[in-house]
Motif scaffolding. Structure first.
Motif: not given
Length: 101
Positions: A67-72, A83-84, A92-96
């Motif tokens: 979803e993040i990649a699609a927005e970009l 994207i990491e 839980r994770e943080v997306i960088v």
């Protein structure tokens, strides 16, 4: 990126090259920030970090990354950020998302 590196970034606070988003639900706003970073010196957006720099993380699945990649992909000309996923606590994770100039 390691958890220690993430801690250092979060402690720096937001700037022209670093922006925090509490969740990937804010991906549209993040895409606008990334677009601005592309026109400047590049930078990073951290999903799972509050505006005050608190690392809260979020549940992340492959779908979240898609979803993040699609927005970009809406950025014109196209941007190809890295994207990491950085593990935090309790699954839980943080997306960088990092973009060069």
């Amino acid at each position: 990126m390691t958890r220690d590196e993430l801690d250092v970034l979060a402690s720096l606070g937001e700037s022209e090259q670093l922006e925090f988003k509490e969740s990937s639900g804010q991906r549209t706003q993040a895409a606008k920030s990334i677009c601005a970073m592309l026109n400047n010196r590049g930078g990073r957006v951290l999903f799972g970090v509050t505006a005050t720099g608190e690392i809260v993380g979020q549940q992340v699945s492959d779908r979240t990354i898609e979803e993040i990649a699609a927005e970009l992909r809406h950025i014109d000309p196209p941007a190809f950020p890295s994207i990491e996923r950085v593990p935090t606590v309790a699954g839980r994770e943080v997306i960088v998302v990092e973009i060069g100039p």
